[in-house]
Structure formats: C-alpha cells, structure tokens
Design an enzyme around this catalytic site. Structure first.
Site, PDB file in Angstrom:
ATOM      1  N   ASN A  55      36.382  49.755  39.544  1.00  0.00           N
ATOM      2  CA  ASN A  55      35.665  48.545  39.946  1.00  0.00           C
ATOM      3  C   ASN A  55      34.264  48.920  40.414  1.00  0.00           C
ATOM      4  O   ASN A  55      34.049  49.952  41.053  1.00  0.00           O
ATOM      5  CB  ASN A  55      36.439  47.737  41.002  1.00  0.00           C
ATOM      6  CG  ASN A  55      36.799  48.495  42.246  1.00  0.00           C
ATOM      7  OD1 ASN A  55      36.989  49.702  42.223  1.00  0.00           O
ATOM      8  ND2 ASN A  55      36.913  47.792  43.351  1.00  0.00           N
ATOM      9  N   GLU A  57      31.149  47.200  42.374  1.00  0.00           N
ATOM     10  CA  GLU A  57      30.680  46.055  43.151  1.00  0.00           C
ATOM     11  C   GLU A  57      29.158  46.060  43.240  1.00  0.00           C
ATOM     12  O   GLU A  57      28.501  47.011  42.798  1.00  0.00           O
ATOM     13  CB  GLU A  57      31.336  46.097  44.542  1.00  0.00           C
ATOM     14  CG  GLU A  57      32.847  45.965  44.438  1.00  0.00           C
ATOM     15  CD  GLU A  57      33.562  45.921  45.769  1.00  0.00           C
ATOM     16  OE1 GLU A  57      32.934  46.191  46.827  1.00  0.00           O
ATOM     17  OE2 GLU A  57      34.771  45.605  45.767  1.00  0.00           O
ATOM     18  N   ASN A  58      28.630  44.974  43.814  1.00  0.00           N
ATOM     19  CA  ASN A  58      27.182  44.830  43.883  1.00  0.00           C
ATOM     20  C   ASN A  58      26.796  44.127  45.181  1.00  0.00           C
ATOM     21  O   ASN A  58      27.562  43.297  45.685  1.00  0.00           O
ATOM     22  CB  ASN A  58      26.714  43.998  42.671  1.00  0.00           C
ATOM     23  CG  ASN A  58      25.217  44.053  42.494  1.00  0.00           C
ATOM     24  OD1 ASN A  58      24.474  43.299  43.121  1.00  0.00           O
ATOM     25  ND2 ASN A  58      24.775  44.949  41.654  1.00  0.00           N
ATOM     26  N   ALA A  59      25.590  44.430  45.676  1.00  0.00           N
ATOM     27  CA  ALA A  59      25.093  43.778  46.889  1.00  0.00           C
ATOM     28  C   ALA A  59      25.014  42.267  46.691  1.00  0.00           C
ATOM     29  O   ALA A  59      25.149  41.494  47.643  1.00  0.00           O
ATOM     30  CB  ALA A  59      23.719  44.333  47.255  1.00  0.00           C
ATOM     31  N   TYR A  61      27.236  39.933  45.746  1.00  0.00           N
ATOM     32  CA  TYR A  61      28.693  40.113  45.673  1.00  0.00           C
ATOM     33  C   TYR A  61      29.378  39.652  44.389  1.00  0.00           C
ATOM     34  O   TYR A  61      30.256  40.323  43.876  1.00  0.00           O
ATOM     35  CB  TYR A  61      29.376  39.379  46.833  1.00  0.00           C
ATOM     36  CG  TYR A  61      29.053  39.921  48.206  1.00  0.00           C
ATOM     37  CD1 TYR A  61      28.519  41.192  48.400  1.00  0.00           C
ATOM     38  CD2 TYR A  61      29.287  39.128  49.328  1.00  0.00           C
ATOM     39  CE1 TYR A  61      28.224  41.660  49.669  1.00  0.00           C
ATOM     40  CE2 TYR A  61      29.003  39.597  50.601  1.00  0.00           C
ATOM     41  CZ  TYR A  61      28.462  40.867  50.759  1.00  0.00           C
ATOM     42  OH  TYR A  61      28.182  41.327  52.011  1.00  0.00           O
ATOM     43  N   CYS A  66      35.816  44.115  37.912  1.00  0.00           N
ATOM     44  CA  CYS A  66      37.083  44.814  38.147  1.00  0.00           C
ATOM     45  C   CYS A  66      37.216  46.039  37.245  1.00  0.00           C
ATOM     46  O   CYS A  66      36.647  46.087  36.140  1.00  0.00           O
ATOM     47  CB  CYS A  66      38.259  43.897  37.865  1.00  0.00           C
ATOM     48  SG  CYS A  66      38.424  42.497  38.971  1.00  0.00           S
ATOM     49  N   GLU A  68      39.732  47.016  35.445  1.00  0.00           N
ATOM     50  CA  GLU A  68      40.358  46.753  34.146  1.00  0.00           C
ATOM     51  C   GLU A  68      39.319  46.326  33.126  1.00  0.00           C
ATOM     52  O   GLU A  68      39.309  46.775  31.979  1.00  0.00           O
ATOM     53  CB  GLU A  68      41.417  45.640  34.273  1.00  0.00           C
ATOM     54  CG  GLU A  68      42.587  45.986  35.173  1.00  0.00           C
ATOM     55  CD  GLU A  68      42.353  45.616  36.630  1.00  0.00           C
ATOM     56  OE1 GLU A  68      41.185  45.659  37.090  1.00  0.00           O
ATOM     57  OE2 GLU A  68      43.332  45.295  37.320  1.00  0.00           O
ATOM     58  N   CYS A 100      43.888  40.598  38.305  1.00  0.00           N
ATOM     59  CA  CYS A 100      43.436  39.226  38.569  1.00  0.00           C
ATOM     60  C   CYS A 100      43.461  38.403  37.278  1.00  0.00           C
ATOM     61  O   CYS A 100      43.549  38.951  36.167  1.00  0.00           O
ATOM     62  CB  CYS A 100      42.040  39.224  39.194  1.00  0.00           C
ATOM     63  SG  CYS A 100      40.699  39.454  38.010  1.00  0.00           S
TER      64      CYS A 100
HETATM   65  N1  THU Z   1      39.779  44.475  41.716  1.00  0.00           N
HETATM   66  C1  THU Z   1      39.969  45.188  40.579  1.00  0.00           C
HETATM   67  O1  THU Z   1      39.162  46.051  40.217  1.00  0.00           O
HETATM   68  N2  THU Z   1      41.083  44.944  39.862  1.00  0.00           N
HETATM   69  C2  THU Z   1      42.055  44.060  40.197  1.00  0.00           C
HETATM   70  O2  THU Z   1      43.029  43.923  39.482  1.00  0.00           O
HETATM   71  C3  THU Z   1      41.937  43.264  41.427  1.00  0.00           C
HETATM   72  C4  THU Z   1      40.678  43.446  42.190  1.00  0.00           C
HETATM   73  C5  THU Z   1      38.586  44.765  42.515  1.00  0.00           C
HETATM   74  C6  THU Z   1      37.525  43.701  42.544  1.00  0.00           C
HETATM   75  C7  THU Z   1      36.817  44.043  43.830  1.00  0.00           C
HETATM   76  O3  THU Z   1      35.869  45.077  43.581  1.00  0.00           O
HETATM   77  C8  THU Z   1      37.901  44.606  44.720  1.00  0.00           C
HETATM   78  O4  THU Z   1      38.967  44.966  43.855  1.00  0.00           O
HETATM   79  C9  THU Z   1      38.416  43.638  45.774  1.00  0.00           C
HETATM   80  O5  THU Z   1      38.770  42.430  45.201  1.00  0.00           O
END
Ligand code: THU
Length: 154
Positions: A55, A57-59, A61, A66, A68, A100
């Site tokens: 995963n 992420e970014n500032a 949000y 994810c 996957e 998700c």
């Molecule tokens: N996240 C995933 O990478 N995969 C999932 O199946 C569920 C959530 C990440 C997204 C975010 O960076 C962090 O988990 C919290 O939600």
C-alpha cells in the site's frame, strides 16, 4: 528447466508458502505513515512470475492505493494478466485481512478463477476464490449485454 517452471505453477503448499513470504516481504516496503497499517500483496502469474505490491499512502489522504491494486497494476503494466494466485499479508494478529471492495472489483477484472490467499502473521492462511470474494462482480461481459435505446430526455 521446463519441469521446474511447471512445478512452480502448481499451487502446492510449498508454492503457496513462498507466495505468502513474498507478500510479507512486500509489506515491508509499505508507505503507510498515516494509517500505520502495512499491507503487502504478491501475485503468481500463469507464467510462474511473482509480482509484489504494497500500500502506498499520500499526504493527500484519498490518493493512496491498496497493496492489491498496486500489485495488479504492476503486473498488468508488465504484460501479465493471467493470475494463478494472489496472496495478501498485513500485521493484524490472529485474523485474515479481507480485501476492500474496490480491490475486489479490480481483482475481478482479471478472471474469477484464481485463488486469493489471506495470510496471517504466523504465515497460516485461508484460501478463497475470486468468485467467493465478489459474487456477481461487474465485468467485461456486462458491457456487452443488450441495452435499451435511450435519448437524453428519458
Ligand atoms: N489497505 C490495503 O492495502 N489493502 C486492503 O485490503 C485493505 C486496506 C490499505 C489502505 C490503507 O493504506 C491502509 O491499508 C489502511 O486502510
């Protein structure tokens, strides 16, 4: 050589274990300073190649992605669209992480038959099919179904 490649294509417990290890390795690259929730994914392609994602992420949000989807987009952009299995890893204790909804839809695009391996921190796992994770997913076939004619007034 060819036999070795075929062996690695079969989803034996050894192959699954290696894929889970790859997903946990991928998790170490997670860029998740906002959630502190690391996730890793590893895809085994039909060709026997393993492609990882974490995963990111970014500032700003909502722009994060994810693990996957990162793994799938990496695979597809490298020319791999036939998957044998996808393993997921996170740090949650004693539980499986279910992908998700958005990831399930992206995963569904590349076939309903491959195995999704929900792994735990102790490397035990549960296996599910794409169809179990997303029954009635929207797919390419739906776009080809006969539709009503319409104009902008109805
Ligand atoms: N996240 C995933 O990478 N995969 C999932 O199946 C569920 C959530 C990440 C997204 C975010 O960076 C962090 O988990 C919290 O939600």
């Amino acid at each position: 050589m060819e036999a070795a490649q075929n062996d690695s294509n079969n989803l034996t417990p050894e192959v699954i274990k290696k894929l889970i290890e790859s997903a946990h390795e991928a998790k170490k690259k997670s860029h998740s300073p906002y959630s502190n929730f690391r996730v890793g994914a590893a895809i085994l392609t039909e060709e026997g190649k393993t492609i990882r994602g974490c995963n990111v992420e970014n500032a700003s949000y909502t722009l994060g992605l994810c693990a996957e989807r990162v793994a799938i987009f990496k695979a597809v952009s490298d020319g791999y669209t036939n998957f044998k299995a996808l393993a997921i890893a996170c740090d949650v204790k004693d539980a499986d992480l279910a992908p998700c909804g958005a990831c399930r839809q992206i995963m569904h695009e590349f076939g309903g038959e491959y195995k999704v391996i929900l792994s735990r921190t102790d490397f035990t796992y549960r296996t599910m099919t794409m169809k179990e994770l997303l029954p009635m997913g929207f797919g390419q076939q739906d776009l080809k179904r006969p539709r009503m004619n319409y104009n902008n007034n109805n």
